[in-house]
Scaffold this motif. Sequence first.
Motif, PDB file in Angstrom:
ATOM      1  N   LEU A  10       0.487  -1.235  -0.048  1.00 31.37           N
ATOM      2  CA  LEU A  10      -0.076  -0.191   0.099  1.00 31.37           C
ATOM      3  C   LEU A  10       1.028   1.302   0.110  1.00 31.37           C
ATOM      4  O   LEU A  10       1.528   1.239   0.755  1.00 31.37           O
ATOM      5  CB  LEU A  10      -0.491  -0.149   1.347  1.00 31.37           C
ATOM      6  CG  LEU A  10      -1.742   1.542   1.351  1.00 31.37           C
ATOM      7  CD1 LEU A  10      -2.542   1.047   0.083  1.00 31.37           C
ATOM      8  CD2 LEU A  10      -3.197   1.097   2.713  1.00 31.37           C
ATOM      9  N   ASP A  11       0.329   2.128  -0.743  1.00 31.73           N
ATOM     10  CA  ASP A  11       1.646   3.458  -0.601  1.00 31.73           C
ATOM     11  C   ASP A  11       0.886   4.262   0.334  1.00 31.73           C
ATOM     12  O   ASP A  11       0.277   4.299   1.046  1.00 31.73           O
ATOM     13  CB  ASP A  11      -0.013   4.701  -2.000  1.00 31.73           C
ATOM     14  CG  ASP A  11       0.956   5.679  -1.580  1.00 31.73           C
ATOM     15  OD1 ASP A  11       1.359   6.233  -0.358  1.00 31.73           O
ATOM     16  OD2 ASP A  11       0.812   6.531  -2.468  1.00 31.73           O
ATOM     17  N   ILE A  14      -0.594   6.524   1.835  1.00 33.34           N
ATOM     18  CA  ILE A  14      -2.481   6.540   2.308  1.00 33.34           C
ATOM     19  C   ILE A  14      -2.424   5.390   3.369  1.00 33.34           C
ATOM     20  O   ILE A  14      -3.299   5.647   4.526  1.00 33.34           O
ATOM     21  CB  ILE A  14      -3.485   5.276   1.439  1.00 33.34           C
ATOM     22  CG1 ILE A  14      -3.162   5.707  -0.095  1.00 33.34           C
ATOM     23  CG2 ILE A  14      -4.294   4.811   1.660  1.00 33.34           C
ATOM     24  CD1 ILE A  14      -3.498   5.015  -1.614  1.00 33.34           C
ATOM     25  N   ARG A  17      -2.365   7.650   6.887  1.00 31.69           N
ATOM     26  CA  ARG A  17      -3.393   7.716   7.070  1.00 31.69           C
ATOM     27  C   ARG A  17      -4.360   7.370   8.002  1.00 31.69           C
ATOM     28  O   ARG A  17      -5.630   7.770   8.803  1.00 31.69           O
ATOM     29  CB  ARG A  17      -4.372   8.637   5.376  1.00 31.69           C
ATOM     30  CG  ARG A  17      -3.504   9.913   5.336  1.00 31.69           C
ATOM     31  CD  ARG A  17      -3.432  10.313   4.019  1.00 31.69           C
ATOM     32  NE  ARG A  17      -5.546  11.012   4.493  1.00 31.69           N
ATOM     33  CZ  ARG A  17      -6.654  11.145   3.262  1.00 31.69           C
ATOM     34  NH1 ARG A  17      -5.937  10.582   2.053  1.00 31.69           N
ATOM     35  NH2 ARG A  17      -7.599  11.467   3.443  1.00 31.69           N
ATOM     36  N   LEU A  18      -4.285   5.549   7.362  1.00 33.21           N
ATOM     37  CA  LEU A  18      -5.030   4.879   8.106  1.00 33.21           C
ATOM     38  C   LEU A  18      -5.247   4.972  10.091  1.00 33.21           C
ATOM     39  O   LEU A  18      -4.260   4.375  10.242  1.00 33.21           O
ATOM     40  CB  LEU A  18      -5.322   3.195   7.286  1.00 33.21           C
ATOM     41  CG  LEU A  18      -5.496   2.889   5.996  1.00 33.21           C
ATOM     42  CD1 LEU A  18      -4.985   1.994   5.660  1.00 33.21           C
ATOM     43  CD2 LEU A  18      -6.959   3.554   6.260  1.00 33.21           C
ATOM     44  N   ASP A  46      -3.903  -3.310   5.236  1.00 37.28           N
ATOM     45  CA  ASP A  46      -3.549  -2.587   4.091  1.00 37.28           C
ATOM     46  C   ASP A  46      -3.357  -2.913   2.996  1.00 37.28           C
ATOM     47  O   ASP A  46      -2.813  -2.736   1.839  1.00 37.28           O
ATOM     48  CB  ASP A  46      -1.998  -1.932   4.789  1.00 37.28           C
ATOM     49  CG  ASP A  46      -2.180  -0.779   5.802  1.00 37.28           C
ATOM     50  OD1 ASP A  46      -3.110  -0.931   6.143  1.00 37.28           O
ATOM     51  OD2 ASP A  46      -0.762  -0.294   6.554  1.00 37.28           O
ATOM     52  N   HIS A  50      -4.877  -2.141  -0.778  1.00 32.92           N
ATOM     53  CA  HIS A  50      -3.905  -2.343  -1.880  1.00 32.92           C
ATOM     54  C   HIS A  50      -4.738  -3.192  -3.340  1.00 32.92           C
ATOM     55  O   HIS A  50      -4.344  -1.967  -4.293  1.00 32.92           O
ATOM     56  CB  HIS A  50      -2.136  -2.582  -1.235  1.00 32.92           C
ATOM     57  CG  HIS A  50      -1.719  -3.010  -2.741  1.00 32.92           C
ATOM     58  ND1 HIS A  50      -1.247  -2.230  -3.497  1.00 32.92           N
ATOM     59  CD2 HIS A  50      -0.855  -3.882  -3.207  1.00 32.92           C
ATOM     60  CE1 HIS A  50      -0.156  -2.014  -4.730  1.00 32.92           C
ATOM     61  NE2 HIS A  50      -0.070  -3.776  -4.207  1.00 32.92           N
ATOM     62  N   LEU A  86     -12.322   7.491   1.617  1.00 29.53           N
ATOM     63  CA  LEU A  86     -11.459   7.125   2.831  1.00 29.53           C
ATOM     64  C   LEU A  86     -12.942   7.709   3.763  1.00 29.53           C
ATOM     65  O   LEU A  86     -13.762   9.302   2.962  1.00 29.53           O
ATOM     66  CB  LEU A  86     -10.477   7.627   3.443  1.00 29.53           C
ATOM     67  CG  LEU A  86      -9.578   6.254   3.746  1.00 29.53           C
ATOM     68  CD1 LEU A  86      -8.280   7.501   4.260  1.00 29.53           C
ATOM     69  CD2 LEU A  86      -9.755   5.316   4.022  1.00 29.53           C
ATOM     70  N   ALA A  90     -10.985   8.491   8.439  1.00 30.95           N
ATOM     71  CA  ALA A  90      -9.479   7.596   8.016  1.00 30.95           C
ATOM     72  C   ALA A  90      -9.745   6.767   8.352  1.00 30.95           C
ATOM     73  O   ALA A  90      -8.603   5.166   8.977  1.00 30.95           O
ATOM     74  CB  ALA A  90      -8.714   8.237   7.998  1.00 30.95           C
TER      75      ALA A  90
END
Length: 130
Positions: A10-11, A14, A17-18, A46, A50, A86, A90
């Motif tokens: 996963l980036d 991103i 932020r989760l 994650d 992704h 999101l 988030a």
Amino acid sequence: MTSTPPPSNLDPAIAARLKRSADGLVPAIAQQYDTGEVLMLGWMDDEALHRTLTTGRCTYWSRSRQEYWVKGDTSGHFQWVKSVALDCDADTVLVKVDQVGAACHTGARTCFDADVLLKDADSGARAQDQ
């Protein structure tokens, strides 16, 4: 008992932020993109997020089987991803999909048809509360 999620592609922007639960998951709501119908709730880590973002198919983490599952691989009831967002905190993912067939494991179109607790509440009662 839950296992540690595997490494993810996963980036990192991103991922940062989760807000995940203690077991590393976020709830993912699947919604029919054109009607707004709420179909189901699944869980993503994650890597599941992704895969959902990069394959165009919803991938979830099965808490009971402790493995990834792609909606439709065994049932033929696919979820084709139209958008992913999101919520403001988030801590929840909204995946708008084009659902093919049933979304619920029971064979129902949605997981939210069988046990309706309140339906078409009387608008007059709501007006009195205001």
